[in-house]
Design a protein around this motif. Sequence first.
Motif, PDB file in Angstrom:
ATOM      1  N   GLY A   3       0.812  -1.224   0.000  1.00 21.51           N
ATOM      2  CA  GLY A   3       0.000   0.000   0.000  1.00 21.51           C
ATOM      3  C   GLY A   3       0.839   1.264   0.000  1.00 21.51           C
ATOM      4  N   GLN A   4       2.165   1.116   0.112  1.00 22.10           N
ATOM      5  CA  GLN A   4       3.034   2.301   0.082  1.00 22.10           C
ATOM      6  C   GLN A   4       4.033   2.162  -1.066  1.00 22.10           C
ATOM      7  OE1 GLN A   4       4.418   3.554   4.207  1.00 22.10           O
ATOM      8  NE2 GLN A   4       3.910   1.430   4.561  1.00 22.10           N
ATOM      9  N   ARG A   5       4.563   3.285  -1.525  1.00 24.90           N
ATOM     10  CA  ARG A   5       5.521   3.262  -2.635  1.00 24.90           C
ATOM     11  C   ARG A   5       6.953   3.214  -2.094  1.00 24.90           C
ATOM     12  NH1 ARG A   5       7.374   7.441  -7.040  1.00 24.90           N
ATOM     13  NH2 ARG A   5       7.428   6.026  -8.813  1.00 24.90           N
ATOM     14  N   ARG A   6       7.769   2.442  -2.753  1.00 20.59           N
ATOM     15  CA  ARG A   6       9.213   2.430  -2.440  1.00 20.59           C
ATOM     16  C   ARG A   6       9.941   2.500  -3.772  1.00 20.59           C
ATOM     17  NH1 ARG A   6      13.374  -1.531  -1.605  1.00 20.59           N
ATOM     18  NH2 ARG A   6      14.543  -1.398   0.350  1.00 20.59           N
ATOM     19  N   LEU A   7      10.831   3.481  -3.922  1.00 21.55           N
ATOM     20  CA  LEU A   7      11.534   3.674  -5.198  1.00 21.55           C
ATOM     21  C   LEU A   7      13.018   3.866  -4.935  1.00 21.55           C
ATOM     22  CD1 LEU A   7      11.618   4.238  -8.278  1.00 21.55           C
ATOM     23  CD2 LEU A   7      11.305   6.639  -7.716  1.00 21.55           C
ATOM     24  N   MET A   8      13.800   2.953  -5.488  1.00 27.24           N
ATOM     25  CA  MET A   8      15.250   3.009  -5.325  1.00 27.24           C
ATOM     26  C   MET A   8      15.901   3.014  -6.700  1.00 27.24           C
ATOM     27  SD  MET A   8      14.827   2.479  -2.062  1.00 27.24           S
ATOM     28  CE  MET A   8      15.950   1.756  -0.890  1.00 27.24           C
ATOM     29  N   HIS A   9      17.049   3.667  -6.794  1.00 29.54           N
ATOM     30  CA  HIS A   9      17.900   3.548  -7.984  1.00 29.54           C
ATOM     31  C   HIS A   9      19.016   2.572  -7.629  1.00 29.54           C
ATOM     32  CE1 HIS A   9      16.891   7.824  -9.692  1.00 29.54           C
ATOM     33  NE2 HIS A   9      15.831   7.034  -9.596  1.00 29.54           N
ATOM     34  N   ARG A  10      19.303   1.645  -8.543  1.00 27.37           N
ATOM     35  CA  ARG A  10      20.406   0.721  -8.270  1.00 27.37           C
ATOM     36  C   ARG A  10      21.449   0.780  -9.374  1.00 27.37           C
ATOM     37  NH1 ARG A  10      20.069  -5.775  -7.570  1.00 27.37           N
ATOM     38  NH2 ARG A  10      21.193  -5.795  -9.538  1.00 27.37           N
ATOM     39  N   ILE A  11      22.698   0.889  -8.971  1.00 24.59           N
ATOM     40  CA  ILE A  11      23.801   0.813  -9.934  1.00 24.59           C
ATOM     41  C   ILE A  11      24.707  -0.332  -9.484  1.00 24.59           C
ATOM     42  CG2 ILE A  11      25.725   1.978 -11.049  1.00 24.59           C
ATOM     43  CD1 ILE A  11      24.410   4.617 -10.610  1.00 24.59           C
ATOM     44  N   THR A  12      24.990  -1.216 -10.427  1.00 23.57           N
ATOM     45  CA  THR A  12      25.801  -2.390 -10.124  1.00 23.57           C
ATOM     46  C   THR A  12      27.153  -2.254 -10.814  1.00 23.57           C
ATOM     47  OG1 THR A  12      23.853  -3.714  -9.741  1.00 23.57           O
ATOM     48  CG2 THR A  12      25.822  -4.927 -10.332  1.00 23.57           C
ATOM     49  N   ILE A  13      28.199  -2.635 -10.097  1.00 25.55           N
ATOM     50  CA  ILE A  13      29.569  -2.466 -10.603  1.00 25.55           C
ATOM     51  C   ILE A  13      30.103  -3.838 -11.036  1.00 25.55           C
ATOM     52  CG2 ILE A  13      31.876  -1.579 -10.025  1.00 25.55           C
ATOM     53  CD1 ILE A  13      29.695   0.501  -9.550  1.00 25.55           C
ATOM     54  N   ASN A  14      30.719  -3.866 -12.206  1.00 26.07           N
ATOM     55  CA  ASN A  14      31.264  -5.120 -12.730  1.00 26.07           C
ATOM     56  C   ASN A  14      32.317  -5.715 -11.806  1.00 26.07           C
ATOM     57  OD1 ASN A  14      29.852  -5.569 -15.087  1.00 26.07           O
ATOM     58  ND2 ASN A  14      31.197  -4.255 -16.309  1.00 26.07           N
ATOM     59  N   GLY A  15      32.382  -7.032 -11.808  1.00 20.36           N
ATOM     60  CA  GLY A  15      33.394  -7.730 -11.020  1.00 20.36           C
ATOM     61  C   GLY A  15      34.275  -8.590 -11.916  1.00 20.36           C
ATOM     62  N   THR A  16      34.951  -9.530 -11.281  1.00 17.26           N
ATOM     63  CA  THR A  16      35.886 -10.397 -12.014  1.00 17.26           C
ATOM     64  C   THR A  16      35.528 -11.856 -11.751  1.00 17.26           C
ATOM     65  OG1 THR A  16      37.295 -10.339 -10.069  1.00 17.26           O
ATOM     66  CG2 THR A  16      37.843  -8.809 -11.831  1.00 17.26           C
ATOM     67  N   ARG A  17      36.131 -12.745 -12.505  1.00 18.31           N
ATOM     68  CA  ARG A  17      35.948 -14.180 -12.285  1.00 18.31           C
ATOM     69  C   ARG A  17      36.466 -14.512 -10.885  1.00 18.31           C
ATOM     70  NH1 ARG A  17      33.554 -18.136 -13.934  1.00 18.31           N
ATOM     71  NH2 ARG A  17      34.377 -20.013 -14.927  1.00 18.31           N
ATOM     72  N   LEU A  18      35.735 -15.358 -10.174  1.00 19.52           N
ATOM     73  CA  LEU A  18      36.113 -15.639  -8.778  1.00 19.52           C
ATOM     74  C   LEU A  18      36.846 -16.965  -8.648  1.00 19.52           C
ATOM     75  CD1 LEU A  18      32.796 -14.363  -7.187  1.00 19.52           C
ATOM     76  CD2 LEU A  18      35.039 -13.260  -7.121  1.00 19.52           C
ATOM     77  N   LYS A  19      37.814 -16.983  -7.747  1.00 21.64           N
ATOM     78  CA  LYS A  19      38.595 -18.213  -7.536  1.00 21.64           C
ATOM     79  C   LYS A  19      38.489 -18.628  -6.079  1.00 21.64           C
ATOM     80  CE  LYS A  19      41.992 -16.572 -10.710  1.00 21.64           C
ATOM     81  NZ  LYS A  19      43.005 -15.595 -10.553  1.00 21.64           N
TER      82      LYS A  19
END
Length: 281
Positions: A265-281
Amino acid sequence: MTNYSTINVKPLSGNIGAEIDGVNLKKITKEQFKEIKIVFGKYGVIFFRNQNLSPEEEIIFAELWGEININRFFTNLEGYPKIALVSKEPDQKKNIGGAWHTDHTYDLEPAMGSILFAHQVPKKGGDTLFSSMYAAYETLSDGLKDTLKNMYGRHSSRHVFGTSRAERNDDTVGRIINSDKAKQDAIHPVVITHPQTGKKALFVNPTFTLGFDGWSDEESKPLLNYLYSHATKPEFTCRFKWEEGSIAFWDNRSTWHLAVNDYHGQRRLMHRITINGTRLK
Ligand code: SIN
């Protein structure tokens, strides 16, 4: 409380999360950025308040950390392909990210982190929970650590963003897009060595991990379920209460998060920015 000379740091719990103040992210200095990076590595997720950045300023802040990943499954802020919208309207029931997960583990090079900027928040509810995968790993027995050390997890986006979701026709239609692009699966070590801190972290999650490599889903389930209930013990978690202008930036390799869906019943608004990563070991 603080050993930092250019910022103030307030830990949110014993194992994860710190709120940083004394910094204006529009005018961050080199010295502040250096200290913020240390806090990010140490606490896994960092929070800022009262920042109120424009979309351009959000992008400038994000690009300090690395290359931005253009999200293929979330709608973007109009005119800003680098900013994904994480939203829920008053008439919608499902939220985005309402189960424990870490972002993009279905990618061969999973994201290094995501930044969430609060633009409109409910009067009550809508908090986000975080859990430390360093703490989850470190508190396993030596025997289980030894079993997991040569195991790999199978991760996928198909069951979350793929055509089966589109067919479900739930009220995320329009917020989650490009179901035809949900084709990529990835294999990652179950225990990773974090590329920056060198610490070991548990790297499976309840949303995107299907099973262990070489094991059937059915065989994998009991051990995964054990790891999931272990990894969400209250002592590994923290909870963040949003205000407009708040920012969270989490390390995707060492934390999980969950958006609490308790504000119908309420509004929630977020901006999301995702940062690239690397292959994990
Ligand atoms: C997400 O899972 O990226 C969203 C988290 C939130 O909305 O709190």
